[in-house]
Design a protein around this motif. Structure first.
Motif, PDB file in Angstrom:
ATOM      1  N   GLN A   1       0.775  -1.263   0.010  1.00 10.61           N
ATOM      2  CA  GLN A   1       0.069   0.101  -0.055  1.00 10.61           C
ATOM      3  C   GLN A   1       0.861   1.367   0.104  1.00 10.61           C
TER       4      GLN A   1
ATOM      5  N   PHE B   1       2.620   1.735  -3.279  1.00 12.20           N
ATOM      6  CA  PHE B   1       1.515   2.227  -4.385  1.00 12.20           C
ATOM      7  C   PHE B   1       1.375   3.661  -4.167  1.00 12.20           C
ATOM      8  N   ARG B   2       1.201   4.109  -2.839  1.00 12.16           N
ATOM      9  CA  ARG B   2       0.731   5.435  -2.747  1.00 12.16           C
ATOM     10  C   ARG B   2       1.863   6.454  -3.003  1.00 12.16           C
TER      11      ARG B   2
ATOM     12  N   ASP C   1       0.310  -9.409 -10.723  1.00 13.64           N
ATOM     13  CA  ASP C   1      -0.215 -10.825 -10.251  1.00 13.64           C
ATOM     14  C   ASP C   1      -0.696 -11.545 -11.468  1.00 13.64           C
TER      15      ASP C   1
ATOM     16  N   TYR D   1       4.232  -4.870 -17.926  1.00 19.69           N
ATOM     17  CA  TYR D   1       5.376  -4.337 -17.177  1.00 19.69           C
ATOM     18  C   TYR D   1       6.739  -4.667 -17.656  1.00 19.69           C
TER      19      TYR D   1
ATOM     20  N   GLU E   1      -6.374  -8.580  -1.656  1.00 16.02           N
ATOM     21  CA  GLU E   1      -5.289  -7.843  -2.033  1.00 16.02           C
ATOM     22  C   GLU E   1      -5.205  -7.898  -3.782  1.00 16.02           C
ATOM     23  N   GLY E   2      -5.755  -9.121  -4.020  1.00 20.08           N
ATOM     24  CA  GLY E   2      -5.681  -9.152  -5.627  1.00 20.08           C
ATOM     25  C   GLY E   2      -6.640  -7.946  -6.284  1.00 20.08           C
TER      26      GLY E   2
ATOM     27  N   GLN F   1      -4.965  -4.559  -5.851  1.00 23.23           N
ATOM     28  CA  GLN F   1      -3.903  -4.457  -6.841  1.00 23.23           C
ATOM     29  C   GLN F   1      -4.423  -4.177  -8.600  1.00 23.23           C
ATOM     30  N   GLU F   2      -5.328  -4.414  -8.722  1.00 20.41           N
ATOM     31  CA  GLU F   2      -5.912  -4.386 -10.127  1.00 20.41           C
ATOM     32  C   GLU F   2      -6.516  -2.919 -10.246  1.00 20.41           C
TER      33      GLU F   2
ATOM     34  N   ARG G   1      -5.451  -0.549  -8.234  1.00 14.33           N
ATOM     35  CA  ARG G   1      -4.172   0.329  -8.188  1.00 14.33           C
ATOM     36  C   ARG G   1      -3.447   0.680  -9.489  1.00 14.33           C
ATOM     37  N   ARG G   2      -3.469  -0.629 -10.329  1.00 12.07           N
ATOM     38  CA  ARG G   2      -2.782  -0.521 -11.584  1.00 12.07           C
ATOM     39  C   ARG G   2      -3.692   0.374 -12.491  1.00 12.07           C
TER      40      ARG G   2
ATOM     41  N   ILE H   1      -5.634   2.797 -11.575  1.00 16.10           N
ATOM     42  CA  ILE H   1      -5.453   4.320 -11.114  1.00 16.10           C
ATOM     43  C   ILE H   1      -4.195   4.780 -11.754  1.00 16.10           C
ATOM     44  N   LEU H   2      -3.092   4.019 -11.753  1.00 13.73           N
ATOM     45  CA  LEU H   2      -1.849   4.438 -12.227  1.00 13.73           C
ATOM     46  C   LEU H   2      -2.030   4.991 -13.789  1.00 13.73           C
TER      47      LEU H   2
ATOM     48  N   ARG I   1     -15.948  -4.586  -8.138  1.00 11.51           N
ATOM     49  CA  ARG I   1     -15.895  -5.894  -7.420  1.00 11.51           C
ATOM     50  C   ARG I   1     -17.539  -5.597  -6.724  1.00 11.51           C
TER      51      ARG I   1
ATOM     52  N   ILE J   1      -6.569   2.658  -1.895  1.00 12.93           N
ATOM     53  CA  ILE J   1      -5.448   3.319  -1.907  1.00 12.93           C
ATOM     54  C   ILE J   1      -5.346   3.571  -0.312  1.00 12.93           C
ATOM     55  N   ILE J   2      -6.229   3.550   0.348  1.00  8.46           N
ATOM     56  CA  ILE J   2      -6.457   4.239   1.760  1.00  8.46           C
ATOM     57  C   ILE J   2      -5.125   3.167   2.673  1.00  8.46           C
TER      58      ILE J   2
END
Lengths: 195, 290
Positions: A10, A13-14, A52, A87, B12-13, B16-17, B19-20, B22-23, B38, B57-58
């Motif tokens: 986390q 990522f942030r 993943d 990636y 977590e999966g 992760q998805e 987060r990717r 958002i980037l 989800r 993101i928190i």
């Protein structure tokens, strides 16, 4: 290795998000005790944060096979050829020619799906705010002045591949001291004249 | 067997998805990036997109604020806040200034946002061209070709019909001179706050499975014609009945006894802090008078 996968990823990522949001800003990543053998602690942290089973990756550099095996064994991510990889990890010590070749081959997405482009994670010697390059674009108030060691040639290659916005490649740069900087495709880079 | 809830609820999966996604959204401002939305413990349409972004993101150090239509205390805001704090134990606040992460429905706070803050907006319909084109495949092609005459035509037709653009909220904007974007149903009053904002804005549409973003210091212009410039809601001559300010986005309420309309700030936390300031000033005045 000692780490807390939930909270450390986390945090990574942030930090990466903050750098992607503010191109040119340099942040320091954490270290993990007992880092992996074949790659830096920072690259490893990025790998477990981003990868993943749903995405693919490619590693360029010394011991790339070992790193690929290692990353896929802990993240279940698939190894793919450069052209298809989501990636691309370019490890420390890869020469400029190889970096340019990787940028040339990386996926830049399609007009319908520009998000399918590759993200390149590139290890460089040093990131600093010395005067070499001027960043402008979204996320940057006026400009950011940065220096990326050894970037002279691949910066031009990046511009060439990113010329047709929204197509393009996003960069996550990491230096030897685990400092982090991001360059999304929207950032315009100009070389500053050396006085 | 008693199951323990994972930190921030999502596995977590999933995080992760998201987060990717958002980037990539940050790298392509205004472009709607698809993601695998989800199933959430709240119904779709109640902020599941925003909630998934917030939960992904928190971190432990975040201070969370949740608002719904400007209010910290409405049902939607309270429930989302409860869900997030029960699964993360992060601090919450009503003060816009103190928050590092703000999830909002239909408003951008009145207090200007800072660069260490992230605003997450809940989006019902992320596609600004949906009204004129029902097919997702076709709207994707329109965005690819930067073919936005439909959006302009929609505004033009409103001008022909009503003499002005009649979008009450969700007035389309052009981001970084490339993508036309739905700013979520914020009032036009808030549109200008997106332009060159100091904070990152993230938009999440759970039902429509889209995430998009506007990074700070990005050019964002509301669509308008030269002869029909963009106009925001006007509250000229109106004042909040509580804090007396004239410079805020206000709700019109009706006094049930006299049938007279009266006005109240929509952003309750900004209103409260103004009230506190007024109060403090009065105390000083009294003190000086003595």
């Amino acid at each position: 290795m000692l780490m807390d996968r939930v909270h450390d990823t986390q945090e990574v990522f942030r930090m990466t998000l903050d750098c992607m949001v503010k191109p040119g800003v340099i942040q320091e990543m954490m270290y993990i005790s007992e880092p992996p053998v074949y790659c830096s602690s920072a690259m490893f942290l990025q790998a477990i944060t981003l990868l993943d089973g749903e995405v693919s990756f490619h590693v360029i550099g010394q011991n790339s096979t070992q790193v690929e095996n290692y990353f896929s064994s802990i993240t279940f991510s698939k190894v793919a050829p450069i052209e298809e990889a989501n990636y691309i990890f370019i490890l420390q010590g890869v020469d400029s020619q190889m970096i340019q070749a990787a940028i040339q081959q990386a996926n830049i997405g399609t007009l319908e799906n520009p998000q399918q482009s590759a993200t390149i994670l590139l290890e460089v010697e040093q990131l600093s705010n010395n005067e070499q390059l001027k960043f402008t674009g979204p996320g940057i108030q006026e400009m950011h002045i940065v220096q990326i060691a050894g970037s002279d040639q691949w910066i031009a290659k990046r511009a060439e591949r990113n010329r047709e916005y929204p197509l393009g490649i996003d960069f996550i740069l990491i230096d030897e001291k685990a400092r982090l900087m991001c360059i999304p495709r929207t950032t315009r880079i100009e070389k500053l004249e050396v006085l | 067997m008693k199951l323990q809830t994972h930190f921030a609820l999502l596995d977590e999966g999933s995080k992760q998805e998201i987060r990717r996604t958002i980037l990539k959204a940050v790298a392509i401002p205004g472009y709607q990036v698809p993601f695998a939305s989800r199933e959430m413990p709240i119904a779709r349409g109640w902020g599941t997109g925003g909630l998934q972004i917030t939960l992904s993101i928190i971190g432990k150090k975040d201070i969370l604020k949740v608002i719904d239509q400007g209010s910290d205390e409405s049902v939607n805001a309270v429930n989302i806040k409860k869900l997030v704090t029960k699964t993360t134990a992060v601090e919450t606040t009503d003060e816009t200034k103190e928050a590092t992460l703000i999830q909002s429905r239909h408003r951008i706070p009145e207090v200007p946002l800072k660069s260490n803050q992230i605003l997450v907006l809940q989006v019902p319909i992320p596609e600004p061209l949906r009204q004129i084109e029902a097919s997702e495949l076709k709207t994707k092609a329109l965005h690819a070709e930067q073919e936005y005459s439909g959006a302009w035509l929609m505004l033009f037709e409103q001008i022909m019909k009503y003499g002005k653009t009649a979008t009450d909220a969700d007035h389309p904007v052009l981001v970084h001179n490339r993508y036309v974007m739905a700013p979520s149903p914020i009032p036009k009053y808030d549109n200008d706050k997106i332009h060159q904002s100091e904070a990152l804005l993230l938009f999440g549409a759970g039902r429509e499975k889209k995430i998009y973003a506007v990074p700070p210091f990005t050019n964002v212009t509301s669509l308008a014609f030269e002869d029909y410039p963009f106009e925001v809601e006007s509250f000229e001559g109106k004042a909040c009945h509580l804090c007396k300010t004239t410079k805020a986005f206000m709700d019109e309420l009706v006094d049930e006894l006299t049938n007279e309309p009266y006005y109240a700030c929509n952003d309750t936390s900004a209103c409260l802090s103004r009230l506190n300031q007024n109060e403090a000033r009065m105390e000083v005045d009294v003190h000086v008078a003595k």
